[in-house]
Design a protein around this motif. Structure first.
Motif, PDB file in Angstrom:
ATOM      1  N   ARG A 206      14.350  -7.897 -71.362  1.00  0.00           N
ATOM      2  CA  ARG A 206      13.248  -7.129 -71.965  1.00  0.00           C
ATOM      3  C   ARG A 206      12.802  -6.001 -71.011  1.00  0.00           C
ATOM      4  NH1 ARG A 206      10.185  -9.273 -76.057  1.00  0.00           N
ATOM      5  NH2 ARG A 206      10.730 -11.357 -75.385  1.00  0.00           N
ATOM      6  N   THR A 207      12.725  -6.325 -69.731  1.00  0.00           N
ATOM      7  CA  THR A 207      12.337  -5.328 -68.726  1.00  0.00           C
ATOM      8  C   THR A 207      13.395  -4.218 -68.641  1.00  0.00           C
ATOM      9  OG1 THR A 207      11.242  -7.068 -67.451  1.00  0.00           O
ATOM     10  CG2 THR A 207      11.707  -5.009 -66.299  1.00  0.00           C
ATOM     11  N   LEU A 208      14.659  -4.601 -68.642  1.00  0.00           N
ATOM     12  CA  LEU A 208      15.734  -3.604 -68.578  1.00  0.00           C
ATOM     13  C   LEU A 208      15.701  -2.664 -69.786  1.00  0.00           C
ATOM     14  CD1 LEU A 208      18.738  -5.758 -67.289  1.00  0.00           C
ATOM     15  CD2 LEU A 208      17.553  -3.941 -66.065  1.00  0.00           C
ATOM     16  N   ILE A 209      15.466  -3.225 -70.965  1.00  0.00           N
ATOM     17  CA  ILE A 209      15.409  -2.398 -72.177  1.00  0.00           C
ATOM     18  C   ILE A 209      14.226  -1.430 -72.096  1.00  0.00           C
ATOM     19  CG2 ILE A 209      14.997  -2.466 -74.678  1.00  0.00           C
ATOM     20  CD1 ILE A 209      16.615  -5.108 -74.703  1.00  0.00           C
ATOM     21  N   ARG A 210      13.082  -1.939 -71.671  1.00  0.00           N
ATOM     22  CA  ARG A 210      11.892  -1.083 -71.536  1.00  0.00           C
ATOM     23  C   ARG A 210      12.148   0.039 -70.526  1.00  0.00           C
ATOM     24  NH1 ARG A 210       8.405  -4.133 -68.902  1.00  0.00           N
ATOM     25  NH2 ARG A 210       8.329  -5.678 -70.563  1.00  0.00           N
ATOM     26  N   ASN A 211      12.749  -0.308 -69.386  1.00  0.00           N
ATOM     27  CA  ASN A 211      13.053   0.699 -68.359  1.00  0.00           C
ATOM     28  C   ASN A 211      14.078   1.726 -68.856  1.00  0.00           C
ATOM     29  OD1 ASN A 211      11.276  -0.551 -66.653  1.00  0.00           O
ATOM     30  ND2 ASN A 211      12.850  -1.604 -65.453  1.00  0.00           N
ATOM     31  N   ALA A 212      15.057   1.267 -69.620  1.00  0.00           N
ATOM     32  CA  ALA A 212      16.073   2.180 -70.149  1.00  0.00           C
ATOM     33  C   ALA A 212      15.439   3.184 -71.114  1.00  0.00           C
ATOM     34  CB  ALA A 212      17.177   1.396 -70.849  1.00  0.00           C
ATOM     35  N   ARG A 213      14.475   2.708 -71.915  1.00  0.00           N
ATOM     36  CA  ARG A 213      13.777   3.626 -72.830  1.00  0.00           C
ATOM     37  C   ARG A 213      12.973   4.663 -72.049  1.00  0.00           C
ATOM     38  NH1 ARG A 213      11.750  -1.131 -76.922  1.00  0.00           N
ATOM     39  NH2 ARG A 213      13.738  -1.367 -78.017  1.00  0.00           N
ATOM     40  N   LYS A 214      12.300   4.223 -70.977  1.00  0.00           N
ATOM     41  CA  LYS A 214      11.513   5.163 -70.157  1.00  0.00           C
ATOM     42  C   LYS A 214      12.431   6.186 -69.479  1.00  0.00           C
ATOM     43  CE  LYS A 214       7.625   2.176 -68.981  1.00  0.00           C
ATOM     44  NZ  LYS A 214       6.969   1.444 -67.882  1.00  0.00           N
ATOM     45  N   GLU A 215      13.569   5.706 -68.968  1.00  0.00           N
ATOM     46  CA  GLU A 215      14.524   6.621 -68.321  1.00  0.00           C
ATOM     47  C   GLU A 215      14.998   7.696 -69.289  1.00  0.00           C
ATOM     48  OE1 GLU A 215      16.519   3.280 -65.322  1.00  0.00           O
ATOM     49  OE2 GLU A 215      17.613   3.994 -67.069  1.00  0.00           O
ATOM     50  N   LYS A 216      15.245   7.286 -70.512  1.00  0.00           N
ATOM     51  CA  LYS A 216      15.725   8.243 -71.511  1.00  0.00           C
ATOM     52  C   LYS A 216      14.640   9.269 -71.832  1.00  0.00           C
ATOM     53  CE  LYS A 216      18.190   8.364 -75.876  1.00  0.00           C
ATOM     54  NZ  LYS A 216      18.698   7.576 -77.000  1.00  0.00           N
ATOM     55  N   GLU A 217      13.397   8.809 -71.981  1.00  0.00           N
ATOM     56  CA  GLU A 217      12.283   9.713 -72.293  1.00  0.00           C
ATOM     57  C   GLU A 217      12.039  10.714 -71.169  1.00  0.00           C
ATOM     58  OE1 GLU A 217       8.820   7.358 -73.019  1.00  0.00           O
ATOM     59  OE2 GLU A 217       9.672   6.437 -74.830  1.00  0.00           O
ATOM     60  N   GLN A 218      12.146  10.239 -69.922  1.00  0.00           N
ATOM     61  CA  GLN A 218      11.817  11.075 -68.766  1.00  0.00           C
ATOM     62  C   GLN A 218      13.038  11.771 -68.164  1.00  0.00           C
ATOM     63  OE1 GLN A 218       9.846   8.317 -66.169  1.00  0.00           O
ATOM     64  NE2 GLN A 218       8.084   8.072 -67.523  1.00  0.00           N
ATOM     65  N   ASN A 219      14.184  11.654 -68.837  1.00  0.00           N
ATOM     66  CA  ASN A 219      15.437  12.260 -68.349  1.00  0.00           C
ATOM     67  C   ASN A 219      15.768  11.866 -66.909  1.00  0.00           C
ATOM     68  OD1 ASN A 219      16.054  13.564 -70.745  1.00  0.00           O
ATOM     69  ND2 ASN A 219      14.800  15.341 -70.214  1.00  0.00           N
ATOM     70  N   LYS A 220      15.564  10.596 -66.605  1.00  0.00           N
ATOM     71  CA  LYS A 220      15.900  10.073 -65.277  1.00  0.00           C
ATOM     72  C   LYS A 220      17.326   9.527 -65.296  1.00  0.00           C
ATOM     73  CE  LYS A 220      11.350   8.791 -63.570  1.00  0.00           C
ATOM     74  NZ  LYS A 220      10.547   7.677 -63.032  1.00  0.00           N
ATOM     75  N   PRO A 221      17.885   9.272 -64.123  1.00  0.00           N
ATOM     76  CA  PRO A 221      19.232   8.667 -64.079  1.00  0.00           C
ATOM     77  C   PRO A 221      19.226   7.306 -64.789  1.00  0.00           C
ATOM     78  CG  PRO A 221      18.610   9.479 -61.925  1.00  0.00           C
ATOM     79  CD  PRO A 221      17.396   9.616 -62.794  1.00  0.00           C
ATOM     80  N   PRO A 222      20.286   6.987 -65.526  1.00  0.00           N
ATOM     81  CA  PRO A 222      20.313   5.769 -66.361  1.00  0.00           C
ATOM     82  C   PRO A 222      20.631   4.486 -65.603  1.00  0.00           C
ATOM     83  CG  PRO A 222      22.324   7.000 -66.646  1.00  0.00           C
ATOM     84  CD  PRO A 222      21.469   7.814 -65.735  1.00  0.00           C
ATOM     85  N   LYS A 223      19.787   4.136 -64.648  1.00  0.00           N
ATOM     86  CA  LYS A 223      20.026   2.931 -63.852  1.00  0.00           C
ATOM     87  C   LYS A 223      19.908   1.658 -64.706  1.00  0.00           C
ATOM     88  CE  LYS A 223      18.410   0.506 -59.758  1.00  0.00           C
ATOM     89  NZ  LYS A 223      17.387   0.429 -58.728  1.00  0.00           N
ATOM     90  N   ALA A 224      18.823   1.502 -65.433  1.00  0.00           N
ATOM     91  CA  ALA A 224      18.619   0.310 -66.264  1.00  0.00           C
ATOM     92  C   ALA A 224      19.618   0.285 -67.417  1.00  0.00           C
ATOM     93  CB  ALA A 224      17.196   0.272 -66.802  1.00  0.00           C
ATOM     94  N   TYR A 225      19.954   1.464 -67.924  1.00  0.00           N
ATOM     95  CA  TYR A 225      20.930   1.595 -69.005  1.00  0.00           C
ATOM     96  C   TYR A 225      22.266   0.987 -68.576  1.00  0.00           C
ATOM     97  CZ  TYR A 225      23.477   4.195 -72.697  1.00  0.00           C
ATOM     98  OH  TYR A 225      24.243   4.562 -73.766  1.00  0.00           O
ATOM     99  N   ARG A 226      22.685   1.292 -67.367  1.00  0.00           N
ATOM    100  CA  ARG A 226      23.943   0.737 -66.828  1.00  0.00           C
ATOM    101  C   ARG A 226      23.814  -0.754 -66.536  1.00  0.00           C
ATOM    102  NH1 ARG A 226      24.241   5.638 -62.981  1.00  0.00           N
ATOM    103  NH2 ARG A 226      25.312   7.167 -64.265  1.00  0.00           N
ATOM    104  N   GLU A 227      22.646  -1.143 -66.081  1.00  0.00           N
ATOM    105  CA  GLU A 227      22.404  -2.554 -65.752  1.00  0.00           C
ATOM    106  C   GLU A 227      22.492  -3.423 -67.015  1.00  0.00           C
ATOM    107  OE1 GLU A 227      21.698  -5.835 -63.319  1.00  0.00           O
ATOM    108  OE2 GLU A 227      22.286  -3.797 -62.814  1.00  0.00           O
ATOM    109  N   ILE A 228      22.000  -2.912 -68.128  1.00  0.00           N
ATOM    110  CA  ILE A 228      22.098  -3.651 -69.396  1.00  0.00           C
ATOM    111  C   ILE A 228      23.571  -3.889 -69.732  1.00  0.00           C
ATOM    112  CG2 ILE A 228      21.728  -3.534 -71.897  1.00  0.00           C
ATOM    113  CD1 ILE A 228      19.144  -1.964 -71.296  1.00  0.00           C
ATOM    114  N   PHE A 229      24.377  -2.866 -69.576  1.00  0.00           N
ATOM    115  CA  PHE A 229      25.816  -2.996 -69.848  1.00  0.00           C
ATOM    116  C   PHE A 229      26.422  -4.070 -68.955  1.00  0.00           C
ATOM    117  CE2 PHE A 229      30.265  -1.847 -69.271  1.00  0.00           C
ATOM    118  CZ  PHE A 229      30.671  -1.695 -70.587  1.00  0.00           C
TER     119      PHE A 229
END
Length: 174
Positions: free
Chosen positions: A143-166
């Motif tokens: 749940r935390t990873l998904i929330r962080n991935a959404r924030k990263e996408k909104e703020q155009n940050k590097p996709p760290k959580a996005y990769r971690e989910i994978f």
């Protein structure tokens, strides 16, 4: 000896074996097989049942830079491949199919994981279904990873959580 009425050639000559066209088709097929072998990685090439001469010749293909030299070398590989009998060619083709099949299956699995990750991030319903299917997973972490991935996408940050989910999905064996 009987004469064939259509072209007046003796029948004995017709039954001598494959035609010149058939032999040329076989040579072309073997040359194409050699080209496929040349495109393989060195590790994959080691697993294919070939003579050392052919393996060395295939390995040399990557070292050649001139277009004309590459063309001549591929013809040479075709010539070496013609020396193999049908059983050896069948064994080579079987191993080649296994190598290519594994990579296709692995690619398909990775694509599935990527789309699953995207669906998890896109809506919470997919995550709810995932919880039902995999009750042993670390729900809070996901749940935390998904929330962080959404924030990263909104703020155009590097996709760290996005990769971690994978990575987590891959470890779970989904």
């Amino acid at each position: 000896m009987h004469l064939n009425e259509k072209n007046r050639t003796p029948k004995a000559l017709e039954d001598e074996g494959p035609s010149k066209s058939e032999l040329k088709r076989q040579m072309t097929e073997r040359q194409k097989l050699a080209e496929v072998l040349a495109a393989l990685s060195s590790d994959a090439l080691k697993t294919i049942p070939l003579d050392e001469t052919i393996k060395n010749a295939v390995a040399e293909t990557n070292k050649i830079k001139s277009f004309e030299a590459i063309r001549r070398h591929k013809q040479y590989l075709g010539k070496l491949m013609r020396a193999l009998d049908d059983e050896e060619l069948e064994a080579i083709q079987k191993r080649l199919d296994a190598i290519q099949g594994v990579s296709k299956a692995e690619t398909a699995k990775l694509h599935f994981l990527e789309s699953y990750r995207d669906r998890l991030i896109a809506n919470d319903e997919t995550f709810t279904k995932m919880i039902e299917q995999y009750p042993d997973m670390d729900i809070q972490n996901m749940r935390t990873l998904i929330r962080n991935a959404r924030k990263e996408k909104e703020q155009n940050k590097p996709p760290k959580a996005y990769r971690e989910i994978f990575r987590v999905l891959k470890e779970m064996g989904i």
